[in-house]
Design a protein around this motif. Sequence first.
Motif, PDB file in Angstrom:
ATOM      1  N   ALA A   1       0.826  -1.210   0.000  1.00 46.81           N
ATOM      2  CA  ALA A   1       0.000   0.000   0.000  1.00 46.81           C
ATOM      3  C   ALA A   1       0.860   1.260   0.000  1.00 46.81           C
ATOM      4  O   ALA A   1       0.525   2.249  -0.655  1.00 46.81           O
ATOM      5  N   ASN A   2       1.981   1.251   0.750  1.00 48.47           N
ATOM      6  CA  ASN A   2       2.867   2.414   0.752  1.00 48.47           C
ATOM      7  C   ASN A   2       3.448   2.662  -0.632  1.00 48.47           C
ATOM      8  O   ASN A   2       3.519   3.806  -1.093  1.00 48.47           O
ATOM      9  N   ASN A   3       3.895   1.586  -1.295  1.00 48.10           N
ATOM     10  CA  ASN A   3       4.434   1.741  -2.644  1.00 48.10           C
ATOM     11  C   ASN A   3       3.356   2.159  -3.634  1.00 48.10           C
ATOM     12  O   ASN A   3       3.643   2.889  -4.581  1.00 48.10           O
ATOM     13  N   VAL A   4       2.132   1.704  -3.425  1.00 51.21           N
ATOM     14  CA  VAL A   4       1.026   2.135  -4.278  1.00 51.21           C
ATOM     15  C   VAL A   4       0.904   3.656  -4.200  1.00 51.21           C
ATOM     16  O   VAL A   4       0.789   4.331  -5.221  1.00 51.21           O
ATOM     17  N   GLY A   5       0.949   4.191  -2.994  1.00 51.48           N
ATOM     18  CA  GLY A   5       0.835   5.634  -2.822  1.00 51.48           C
ATOM     19  C   GLY A   5       1.937   6.391  -3.547  1.00 51.48           C
ATOM     20  O   GLY A   5       1.675   7.358  -4.258  1.00 51.48           O
ATOM     21  N   VAL A   6       3.164   5.933  -3.396  1.00 49.17           N
ATOM     22  CA  VAL A   6       4.303   6.592  -4.036  1.00 49.17           C
ATOM     23  C   VAL A   6       4.210   6.465  -5.553  1.00 49.17           C
ATOM     24  O   VAL A   6       4.343   7.453  -6.289  1.00 49.17           O
ATOM     25  N   MET A   7       3.979   5.247  -6.025  1.00 52.05           N
ATOM     26  CA  MET A   7       3.938   5.006  -7.466  1.00 52.05           C
ATOM     27  C   MET A   7       2.734   5.696  -8.117  1.00 52.05           C
ATOM     28  O   MET A   7       2.838   6.207  -9.234  1.00 52.05           O
ATOM     29  N   LEU A   8       1.619   5.724  -7.417  1.00 53.57           N
ATOM     30  CA  LEU A   8       0.436   6.387  -7.946  1.00 53.57           C
ATOM     31  C   LEU A   8       0.657   7.891  -8.023  1.00 53.57           C
ATOM     32  O   LEU A   8       0.270   8.533  -9.003  1.00 53.57           O
ATOM     33  N   HIS A   9       1.302   8.452  -7.019  1.00 48.97           N
ATOM     34  CA  HIS A   9       1.619   9.881  -7.043  1.00 48.97           C
ATOM     35  C   HIS A   9       2.470  10.212  -8.271  1.00 48.97           C
ATOM     36  O   HIS A   9       2.202  11.180  -8.985  1.00 48.97           O
ATOM     37  N   ARG A  10       3.489   9.398  -8.519  1.00 46.04           N
ATOM     38  CA  ARG A  10       4.360   9.613  -9.691  1.00 46.04           C
ATOM     39  C   ARG A  10       3.585   9.441 -10.994  1.00 46.04           C
ATOM     40  O   ARG A  10       3.771  10.189 -11.951  1.00 46.04           O
ATOM     41  N   ALA A  11       2.728   8.437 -11.042  1.00 48.78           N
ATOM     42  CA  ALA A  11       1.937   8.188 -12.253  1.00 48.78           C
ATOM     43  C   ALA A  11       0.973   9.342 -12.512  1.00 48.78           C
ATOM     44  O   ALA A  11       0.798   9.763 -13.666  1.00 48.78           O
ATOM     45  N   LYS A  12       0.359   9.872 -11.458  1.00 46.38           N
ATOM     46  CA  LYS A  12      -0.564  10.995 -11.637  1.00 46.38           C
ATOM     47  C   LYS A  12       0.184  12.239 -12.117  1.00 46.38           C
ATOM     48  O   LYS A  12      -0.315  12.974 -12.969  1.00 46.38           O
ATOM     49  N   LYS A  13       1.389  12.450 -11.608  1.00 47.36           N
ATOM     50  CA  LYS A  13       2.223  13.573 -12.055  1.00 47.36           C
ATOM     51  C   LYS A  13       2.563  13.407 -13.531  1.00 47.36           C
ATOM     52  O   LYS A  13       2.445  14.349 -14.327  1.00 47.36           O
ATOM     53  N   LYS A  14       2.987  12.212 -13.900  1.00 44.75           N
ATOM     54  CA  LYS A  14       3.325  11.925 -15.294  1.00 44.75           C
ATOM     55  C   LYS A  14       2.093  12.106 -16.186  1.00 44.75           C
ATOM     56  O   LYS A  14       2.179  12.687 -17.269  1.00 44.75           O
ATOM     57  N   LEU A  15       0.960  11.632 -15.717  1.00 45.93           N
ATOM     58  CA  LEU A  15      -0.296  11.770 -16.457  1.00 45.93           C
ATOM     59  C   LEU A  15      -0.654  13.236 -16.641  1.00 45.93           C
ATOM     60  O   LEU A  15      -1.036  13.667 -17.739  1.00 45.93           O
ATOM     61  N   SER A  16      -0.513  14.006 -15.592  1.00 48.86           N
ATOM     62  CA  SER A  16      -0.784  15.442 -15.662  1.00 48.86           C
ATOM     63  C   SER A  16       0.135  16.127 -16.675  1.00 48.86           C
ATOM     64  O   SER A  16      -0.320  16.941 -17.485  1.00 48.86           O
ATOM     65  N   ASP A  17       1.418  15.759 -16.639  1.00 47.95           N
ATOM     66  CA  ASP A  17       2.373  16.330 -17.597  1.00 47.95           C
ATOM     67  C   ASP A  17       2.000  15.958 -19.030  1.00 47.95           C
ATOM     68  O   ASP A  17       2.056  16.799 -19.933  1.00 47.95           O
ATOM     69  N   LEU A  18       1.635  14.706 -19.244  1.00 47.41           N
ATOM     70  CA  LEU A  18       1.243  14.259 -20.580  1.00 47.41           C
ATOM     71  C   LEU A  18       0.000  14.998 -21.072  1.00 47.41           C
ATOM     72  O   LEU A  18      -0.079  15.395 -22.248  1.00 47.41           O
ATOM     73  N   MET A  19      -0.960  15.194 -20.195  1.00 44.90           N
ATOM     74  CA  MET A  19      -2.177  15.891 -20.578  1.00 44.90           C
ATOM     75  C   MET A  19      -1.911  17.359 -20.856  1.00 44.90           C
ATOM     76  O   MET A  19      -2.504  17.945 -21.756  1.00 44.90           O
ATOM     77  N   THR A  20      -0.999  17.956 -20.099  1.00 40.52           N
ATOM     78  CA  THR A  20      -0.634  19.353 -20.312  1.00 40.52           C
ATOM     79  C   THR A  20       0.051  19.511 -21.670  1.00 40.52           C
ATOM     80  O   THR A  20      -0.222  20.471 -22.392  1.00 40.52           O
ATOM     81  N   GLU A  21       0.926  18.566 -22.020  1.00 40.20           N
ATOM     82  CA  GLU A  21       1.598  18.600 -23.324  1.00 40.20           C
ATOM     83  C   GLU A  21       0.625  18.556 -24.473  1.00 40.20           C
ATOM     84  O   GLU A  21       0.832  19.177 -25.505  1.00 40.20           O
ATOM     85  N   GLU A  22      -0.460  17.802 -24.309  1.00 40.13           N
ATOM     86  CA  GLU A  22      -1.414  17.626 -25.374  1.00 40.13           C
ATOM     87  C   GLU A  22      -2.518  18.676 -25.387  1.00 40.13           C
ATOM     88  O   GLU A  22      -3.291  18.730 -26.329  1.00 40.13           O
ATOM     89  N   ALA A  23      -2.606  19.473 -24.346  1.00 36.32           N
ATOM     90  CA  ALA A  23      -3.655  20.480 -24.268  1.00 36.32           C
ATOM     91  C   ALA A  23      -3.503  21.486 -25.408  1.00 36.32           C
ATOM     92  O   ALA A  23      -2.383  21.867 -25.755  1.00 36.32           O
ATOM     93  N   PRO A  24      -4.619  21.874 -26.009  1.00 37.21           N
ATOM     94  CA  PRO A  24      -4.531  22.871 -27.080  1.00 37.21           C
ATOM     95  C   PRO A  24      -3.951  24.173 -26.542  1.00 37.21           C
ATOM     96  O   PRO A  24      -4.290  24.616 -25.457  1.00 37.21           O
ATOM     97  N   LYS A  25      -3.088  24.726 -27.310  1.00 35.14           N
ATOM     98  CA  LYS A  25      -2.401  25.960 -26.882  1.00 35.14           C
ATOM     99  C   LYS A  25      -3.192  27.165 -27.282  1.00 35.14           C
ATOM    100  O   LYS A  25      -3.902  27.246 -28.191  1.00 35.14           O
TER     101      LYS A  25
END
Length: 173
Positions: free
Chosen positions: A149-173
Amino acid sequence: MNPAPDEQRFLDLINGNRPRILRVCRVYAWNSADQDDLYQEILSQIWRGLPGLKEKQFANTWLYRVAINTAISFVRKRASRSDRVVHFEHADLTRTIESQQTTEESNDDRITSLYNAIYKLNPIEKALVTLFLEDLTYEQIAEATGISANNVGVMLHRAKKKLSDLMTEEAPK
């Protein structure tokens, strides 16, 4: 004629979780033929493993574990067959995603962007994000993935950050 108890248990489990299984298929396989293949493989694995499922209260978590593990294996098998790997252009991928969305979802570009970004995550990150989006607790995600569960929290936090970055890259400018 009534189905046998194992068959009825299988049908109840599948009928109660079909949308979840389909979402896992959608995250791990982008074209409809692969989604159908993955769905059938997941059903097959659930059927094979059902006799080993003893406690009914863990059925949903167990089902997620089977679905995610089957999806990851499916992706690895497909990737290892270089003749079966399809390289999508961004526009083609977006059209494929949009054509498979329900009417409700197709009206929301954020859903398309989210699935587009999830597709770019590695298989474990996809699993964590998918289970998180299904409103599972960290403990349930840990049970489904075999990660603490602790690793889930850490890995999920990183995945959400990566997901946010990916979505920001694709957002219309």
